[in-house]
Design an enzyme around this catalytic site. Structure first.
Site, PDB file in Angstrom:
ATOM      1  N   ASN A 182      54.444 -55.423 -62.935  1.00  0.00           N
ATOM      2  CA  ASN A 182      54.549 -55.902 -64.413  1.00  0.00           C
ATOM      3  C   ASN A 182      53.277 -56.131 -65.001  1.00  0.00           C
ATOM      4  OD1 ASN A 182      55.047 -57.787 -66.700  1.00  0.00           O
ATOM      5  ND2 ASN A 182      56.333 -58.943 -65.542  1.00  0.00           N
ATOM      6  N   HIS A 221      60.331 -53.459 -71.275  1.00  0.00           N
ATOM      7  CA  HIS A 221      59.497 -54.087 -70.848  1.00  0.00           C
ATOM      8  C   HIS A 221      59.438 -53.913 -69.164  1.00  0.00           C
ATOM      9  CE1 HIS A 221      56.632 -56.710 -68.758  1.00  0.00           C
ATOM     10  NE2 HIS A 221      57.245 -57.704 -68.586  1.00  0.00           N
ATOM     11  N   CYS A 225      54.677 -60.822 -72.877  1.00  0.00           N
ATOM     12  CA  CYS A 225      55.320 -59.202 -72.452  1.00  0.00           C
ATOM     13  C   CYS A 225      56.197 -58.714 -73.414  1.00  0.00           C
ATOM     14  CB  CYS A 225      56.286 -59.597 -71.033  1.00  0.00           C
ATOM     15  SG  CYS A 225      55.517 -60.443 -69.867  1.00  0.00           S
TER      16      CYS A 225
HETATM   17  N1  ACO Z   1      58.099 -62.906 -50.297  1.00  0.00           N
HETATM   18  C1  ACO Z   1      58.952 -63.257 -49.446  1.00  0.00           C
HETATM   19  N2  ACO Z   1      59.738 -64.573 -49.917  1.00  0.00           N
HETATM   20  C2  ACO Z   1      59.622 -64.943 -50.990  1.00  0.00           C
HETATM   21  C3  ACO Z   1      58.525 -64.328 -51.818  1.00  0.00           C
HETATM   22  C4  ACO Z   1      57.869 -63.391 -51.520  1.00  0.00           C
HETATM   23  N3  ACO Z   1      57.138 -62.690 -52.175  1.00  0.00           N
HETATM   24  N4  ACO Z   1      58.700 -65.082 -52.952  1.00  0.00           N
HETATM   25  C5  ACO Z   1      59.629 -65.977 -52.985  1.00  0.00           C
HETATM   26  N5  ACO Z   1      60.249 -65.853 -51.644  1.00  0.00           N
HETATM   27  C6  ACO Z   1      60.979 -66.796 -50.951  1.00  0.00           C
HETATM   28  C7  ACO Z   1      61.564 -68.043 -51.845  1.00  0.00           C
HETATM   29  O1  ACO Z   1      60.656 -68.977 -51.347  1.00  0.00           O
HETATM   30  C8  ACO Z   1      62.990 -68.351 -51.161  1.00  0.00           C
HETATM   31  O2  ACO Z   1      62.917 -68.628 -49.924  1.00  0.00           O
HETATM   32  P1  ACO Z   1      63.942 -70.097 -49.550  1.00  0.00           P
HETATM   33  O3  ACO Z   1      65.134 -69.396 -49.709  1.00  0.00           O
HETATM   34  O4  ACO Z   1      63.508 -70.352 -48.274  1.00  0.00           O
HETATM   35  O5  ACO Z   1      63.556 -71.109 -50.738  1.00  0.00           O
HETATM   36  C9  ACO Z   1      63.667 -66.790 -51.102  1.00  0.00           C
HETATM   37  O6  ACO Z   1      62.503 -66.039 -51.050  1.00  0.00           O
HETATM   38  C10 ACO Z   1      64.419 -66.678 -52.475  1.00  0.00           C
HETATM   39  O7  ACO Z   1      63.715 -66.994 -53.495  1.00  0.00           O
HETATM   40  P2  ACO Z   1      64.512 -66.877 -55.151  1.00  0.00           P
HETATM   41  O8  ACO Z   1      63.285 -67.233 -56.029  1.00  0.00           O
HETATM   42  O9  ACO Z   1      65.778 -67.183 -54.762  1.00  0.00           O
HETATM   43  O10 ACO Z   1      64.415 -65.162 -55.267  1.00  0.00           O
HETATM   44  P3  ACO Z   1      65.063 -64.308 -56.199  1.00  0.00           P
HETATM   45  O11 ACO Z   1      66.031 -63.521 -55.592  1.00  0.00           O
HETATM   46  O12 ACO Z   1      65.364 -65.215 -57.316  1.00  0.00           O
HETATM   47  O13 ACO Z   1      64.180 -63.330 -56.559  1.00  0.00           O
HETATM   48  C11 ACO Z   1      62.324 -63.248 -58.348  1.00  0.00           C
HETATM   49  C12 ACO Z   1      62.746 -63.936 -57.240  1.00  0.00           C
HETATM   50  C13 ACO Z   1      62.073 -61.705 -57.791  1.00  0.00           C
HETATM   51  C14 ACO Z   1      60.959 -63.631 -58.840  1.00  0.00           C
HETATM   52  C15 ACO Z   1      63.354 -63.105 -59.500  1.00  0.00           C
HETATM   53  O14 ACO Z   1      63.651 -64.341 -59.718  1.00  0.00           O
HETATM   54  C16 ACO Z   1      63.090 -62.523 -60.665  1.00  0.00           C
HETATM   55  O15 ACO Z   1      62.864 -61.126 -60.486  1.00  0.00           O
HETATM   56  N6  ACO Z   1      62.803 -63.160 -61.604  1.00  0.00           N
HETATM   57  C17 ACO Z   1      62.414 -62.607 -62.757  1.00  0.00           C
HETATM   58  C18 ACO Z   1      60.844 -62.899 -63.000  1.00  0.00           C
HETATM   59  C19 ACO Z   1      59.903 -61.956 -63.656  1.00  0.00           C
HETATM   60  O16 ACO Z   1      60.260 -60.550 -63.673  1.00  0.00           O
HETATM   61  N7  ACO Z   1      58.997 -62.666 -64.173  1.00  0.00           N
HETATM   62  C20 ACO Z   1      58.021 -61.699 -64.754  1.00  0.00           C
HETATM   63  C21 ACO Z   1      57.597 -62.412 -66.069  1.00  0.00           C
HETATM   64  S1  ACO Z   1      58.882 -62.450 -67.023  1.00  0.00           S
HETATM   65  C22 ACO Z   1      58.960 -61.127 -67.828  1.00  0.00           C
HETATM   66  O17 ACO Z   1      58.298 -60.411 -67.731  1.00  0.00           O
HETATM   67  C23 ACO Z   1      60.107 -60.785 -68.582  1.00  0.00           C
END
Ligand code: ACO
Length: 318
Positions: free
Chosen positions: A275, A245, A112
């Site tokens: 993304n 990004h 990214c």
């Molecule tokens: N729909 C519904 N529920 C979901 C989904 C979904 N798509 N994905 C995960 N869940 C559930 C999980 O299983 C979890 O359930 P549980 O509590 O029963 O185990 C719950 O939702 C919470 O999951 P978390 O992982 O704690 O959710 P979080 O608030 O951390 O959000 C996310 C997850 C959106 C991925 C966040 O961590 C994030 O934005 N991270 C950055 C990642 C990113 O942007 N990556 C892109 C590549 S890197 C870059 O470009 C910089």
């Protein structure tokens, strides 16, 4: 001698996949995805569209918007994580599709942060007199490396391409650039597969520790913003537009808040693009230019964070 943006262009595949469409494929909802990421929809390439096709459409628009023709291009850099082939590079394939030959062409793999890496490299070619008109493209077909049964990753990404021509100029363009990497984080965000004996070994799909990525990204975005501002002897108040990004609106807004940068100066397209990795910054830039938001003479801060981890920032005058 400076390098300055001559023109920008972008391309999005026609097919749109909404959060509601995804809710029919995996156990998720529009509410969950939008609340956590700010994403409502993303574009997805057709089966026969490859990264160089997207790059070609975006690149042609950037060249035309620069009042140039392909023969004027003397350097091609494509930032991509999803190349057409293992080799040759997508940049070489793009060169051929543009109908030109001879100029250096290569890919940059910094996930990214790829586009920020590519601008920095092109700027060095130009200010050292080795190129006059560099075509820089971020092009991705992430839909190919997603496990469409894994709701924790497949809802985040989209396909697309963005491009710019960076040309030699007497007037300031790129003002400062800083790049970083720390391979100690490789396992936090990766596609841990490779090809051996005609087979894919390991997983060919994106794997991510979302929480770690989130935390790291906010810190890195803030740190590198301050670094480039210091290098250019400028302050946050001098930034007209912040184009990070486009991974997640929460990461982008948290960074703006840490920098005390008003949210009105944050360019965000993540809602409609998802993304798009290396393509996200030039896609957002081109949309804002076309919307008349960004004007000549304004200062832009472009920033990337991605797998590696890699991160970097470029401060430039449009
Ligand atoms: N729909 C519904 N529920 C979901 C989904 C979904 N798509 N994905 C995960 N869940 C559930 C999980 O299983 C979890 O359930 P549980 O509590 O029963 O185990 C719950 O939702 C919470 O999951 P978390 O992982 O704690 O959710 P979080 O608030 O951390 O959000 C996310 C997850 C959106 C991925 C966040 O961590 C994030 O934005 N991270 C950055 C990642 C990113 O942007 N990556 C892109 C590549 S890197 C870059 O470009 C910089």
């Amino acid at each position: 001698m400076y390098s300055r943006i001559a023109g920008t262009g972008s391309y999005l595949p026609r097919k749109v996949l909404t959060n509601h469409d995804l809710a029919k494929m995996v156990d998720t909802s529009d509410e969950w995805i939008f609340a956590r990421t700010g994403i409502r929809e993303r574009h997805v390439a057709t089966d026969n569209e490859v990264a160089s096709d997207l790059a070609l459409a975006a690149g042609q628009r950037a060249i035309a918007n620069s009042d140039l023709v392909p023969a004027d291009i003397d350097l091609i850099i494509v930032a991509t994580t999803t190349p057409d082939m293992v080799f040759p590079s997508t940049a070489c394939i793009l060169q051929s599709k543009l109908g030109i030959r001879g100029c250096p062409a290569f890919d940059v793999q910094a996930v990214c942060s790829g586009f920020v890496y590519a601008i920095t490299i092109a700027d060095m070619f130009i200010v050292s007199g080795r190129a006059k008109n560099a075509l820089i493209v971020g092009a991705e077909v992430y839909s190919r490396i997603l496990d469409w049964t894994d709701r924790t990753t497949c809802v985040l990404f989209g396909d697309g391409a963005g491009a710019m021509v960076l040309s030699v100029s007497q007037e300031p363009g790129v003002l400062a650039a800083k790049l970083h990497a720390d391979g100690g984080y490789a396992e936090k965000l990766c596609v841990p597969g490779w090809i051996c004996g005609g087979k894919t070994i390991g997983s060919p799909f994106v794997q991510m520790d979302g929480g770690s990525v989130f935390k790291f990204a906010v810190g890195a975005f803030e740190e590198v913003a301050r670094e480039v501002l210091e290098a250019a002897k400028m302050s946050v108040a001098d930034i007209d537009w912040f184009i990070p990004h486009q991974a997640n609106i929460r990461i982008m807004e948290a960074t703006a808040r840490k920098l005390e940068l008003p949210l009105e100066r944050l360019i965000s397209t993540v809602e409609h693009h998802g993304n798009t990795s290396a393509a996200s910054i030039p896609l957002a830039l081109d949309e804002a230019v076309n919307a008349g938001q960004i004007k000549r003479g304004e200062n832009l801060l472009l920033e990337g964070v991605g797998g590696g981890f890699t991160w970097g920032g470029v401060l430039l005058r449009y």
